[in-house]
Design a protein around this motif. Structure first.
Motif, mmCIF file in Angstrom:
data_model
loop_
_atom_site.group_PDB
_atom_site.id
_atom_site.type_symbol
_atom_site.label_atom_id
_atom_site.label_comp_id
_atom_site.label_asym_id
_atom_site.label_seq_id
_atom_site.Cartn_x
_atom_site.Cartn_y
_atom_site.Cartn_z
ATOM 1 N N SER A 400 0.839 -1.204 0.000
ATOM 2 C CA SER A 400 0.000 0.000 0.000
ATOM 3 C C SER A 400 0.871 1.250 0.000
ATOM 4 O O SER A 400 1.839 1.341 0.763
ATOM 5 C CB SER A 400 -0.904 0.009 1.232
ATOM 6 O OG SER A 400 -1.667 -1.174 1.312
ATOM 7 N N SER A 423 -4.689 -0.659 2.030
ATOM 8 C CA SER A 423 -5.508 -0.557 0.815
ATOM 9 C C SER A 423 -5.206 -1.686 -0.158
ATOM 10 O O SER A 423 -6.066 -2.079 -0.954
ATOM 11 C CB SER A 423 -5.289 0.798 0.135
ATOM 12 O OG SER A 423 -3.933 0.973 -0.235
ATOM 13 N N ASP A 424 -4.007 -2.232 -0.119
ATOM 14 C CA ASP A 424 -3.657 -3.391 -0.942
ATOM 15 C C ASP A 424 -3.936 -4.650 -0.127
ATOM 16 O O ASP A 424 -3.370 -4.834 0.957
ATOM 17 C CB ASP A 424 -2.181 -3.336 -1.345
ATOM 18 C CG ASP A 424 -1.837 -4.370 -2.404
ATOM 19 O OD1 ASP A 424 -2.200 -5.553 -2.224
ATOM 20 O OD2 ASP A 424 -1.197 -4.011 -3.411
#
Length: 542
Positions: A400, A423-424
């Motif tokens: 991320s 987020s990843d």
């Protein structure tokens, strides 16, 4: 300047002489200095010293924070009291949907010594793969592991097991393994053996050239006192007439004329000031304030700056981009049968591991902590006894990547930190494995004598474990990479740390790192300062 925390070889007479000299220099500030170094943290203190070692060179070192003469800075065990204090910039990231909407604090040092005056005093040099990656991105072997190893040997005064190939013993920086390791730290290394994890004599030796292992930390602590980079590098030269240290001064803008940096604008005692640099300006303000000042100076993404009415100086879209940080789950906790008081910096043992066997280097880390440090969200759901200890599961190779943005053109307008943590999805997968490993270690036979019960997380179904992670994630305060070194369109500096398109302007701090290394960022930031200093001396023929 203070009269305590005097580096080895310096006495109280030196302290008085240095204080009087600095008061005299600050009382007669010049309009122009040869070099202006902005920020006295782990890179800026190095640059200021190396430049001021030449008596023919005048150096102005500007620091927004105040004195480091306070027990919270000097006493190693008091470091948690700096977080949220006047010595902390008090940044906070935006609310993050991947962290159940939490807005996590982003502490950074605002004091002489910067982060090295408020951090946990761990000396971690980075993995071989980090430095070789830096060299590849920069196109310069000076950043390779073999090259920086020479610098580490030169600057270290290593107190542990001799390793002439990797460690130095005659340098400025006193570095030691724990003198009397806490019993939980010793038991954690025994637990590693029990789980088939190799244990090394030195966390910064051969272990940082391979797939991982367990070891005691290297510490920047001497006789219970913090050894900041400012105190080790800069303070011994503060009795000289060519080094002016100016605390309490906020840099607001780099002054650029004809495509070259000519000085800085700043706020001192509530009034605007300008200082000119006849040679160079070096920004060492950290990975949040360095891009902020660059953007306020018209150096950054053209569309963003134009939208805020900031006159364009140089279009560099990478300024503020590529924000990276190490994160940890705060924390897996076990209750003592009988409480054992913490000592030292409160954490002395670690394990580096891979979350997946196909990786070429470690990407997760366990950090042992001698007292409980839960987030508010986890503390609200668990009854956490004071007599507890913990393990922080940490992610070292985040996929991320976030971004920093200005909210206005003025220095008083806050910076927006869009961290994008988790987020990843790959980062959550790695943290799950890291929490699993922390529980395996904490519940190992070797630690049974220190466990009355596992407080949290205990065995949880997958959805509940993910919720535990999202509510427990916090930063390890290793913000970096927001003005990265490289050769692509998003790079901000070249291999000599010169800002693209702006002459006489360099950056020396964690913002230039192409990726966050497998290390606490203090030691790598010292290397950044050393390489910046050497590049300046070489180019300026100092």
């Amino acid at each position: 300047m203070s009269e305590i925390s005097i580096p080895e070889g310096l006495d109280a007479e030196f302290a008085r002489e240095a204080e009087e000299n600095q008061l005299r220099l600050r009382g007669a500030l010049r309009t122009t200095y040869d070099f202006i170094v902005c920020g006295s943290g782990s890179s800026g203190s190095v640059v200021a010293r190396r430049l001021a070692e030449n008596p023919d060179v005048s150096v102005l070192l500007i620091e927004a924070g105040g004195s480091d003469h306070t027990p919270e800075v000097e006493m190693a065990a008091a470091w948690p009291l700096n977080l949220g204090s006047v010595r902390d910039w008090g940044f906070s990231a935006l609310p993050n949907p991947h962290l159940n909407g939490r807005a996590i604090p982003m502490s950074m040092g605002k004091v002489l010594g910067g982060g090295s005056s408020i951090n946990v005093m761990l000396w971690a040099r980075g993995h071989k793969s980090d430095w070789d990656y830096f060299a590849a991105q920069a196109g310069d072997p000076a950043w390779s592991y073999a090259s920086v190893l020479d610098i580490y040997r030169e600057i270290e005064n290593w107190q542990g097991t001799p390793d002439p190939a990797r460690r130095g013993q005659d340098g400025l920086l006193y570095i030691t393994p724990p003198i009397e390791p806490h019993p939980v730290a010793a038991a954690m290394l025994d637990a590693a053996v029990e789980l088939g994890i190799p244990v090394f004599d030195d966390v910064n030796g051969a272990m940082m050239e391979g797939p991982g292992g367990a070891s005691y930390f290297n510490l920047r602590i001497r006789d219970g006192r913090r050894q900041s980079i400012f105190r080790s590098y800069t303070y011994p030269l503060t009795n000289r007439p060519n080094l002016t240290v100016l605390p309490g001064t906020l840099v607001t803008q780099v002054l650029v004329e004809g495509g070259a940096a000519i000085g800085v604008a700043c706020i001192l005692d509530g009034r605007s000031h300008r200082f000119l640099a006849s040679q160079e300006v070096i920004l060492s303000l950290g990975a949040i304030n360095t891009p902020k000042v660059l953007m306020q100076s018209g150096i950054g993404d053209a569309a963003m700056l134009t939208s805020l009415g900031i006159p364009m100086v140089e279009h560099l879209p990478g300024v503020g981009a590529n924000f990276q940080d190490h994160i940890m789950v705060s924390s897996c906790i076990w209750e003592y049968p009988e409480p054992i008081p913490p000592h030292g910096n409160g954490g002395e043992a670690t394990i580096f591991a891979k979350s997946a066997p196909e990786l070429d280097s470690p990407d997760i880390q366990l950090l042992q902590i001698q007292f409980p440090v839960p987030t508010a969200e986890l503390a609200a759901r668990h009854a956490i006894p004071g007599g507890s200890w913990g393990i922080f599961p940490a992610l070292l190779r985040p996929h991320s990547v976030g971004r920093l943005r200005l909210t206005g053109a003025g220095p008083e307008d806050p910076i927006e930190i869009d961290s994008q943590i988790l987020s990843d999805p790959a980062d959550l997968v790695a943290l799950r494995r890291c929490v699993e490993l922390a529980r395996e270690v904490g519940n190992a036979q070797a630690l049974r004598g220190f466990v009355k019960r596992e407080v949290m997380p205990t065995a949880l179904p997958p959805a509940a474990m993910d919720d535990f992670i999202r509510d427990g994630v916090t930063t390890i305060w290793h913000q970096s990479c927001t003005a990265k070194m490289g050769r692509d369109a998003m790079s901000v500096v070249d291999s000599q740390l010169k800002v693209y398109g702006v002459d006489r302007l360099r950056i020396a701090d964690a913002s230039v790192m192409p990726r966050v290394p497998l290390a606490n960022t203090m030691a790598p930031s010292v290397i950044v300062g050393e390489l910046a200093s050497r590049a300046i001396a070489r180019e300026r023929r100092l």
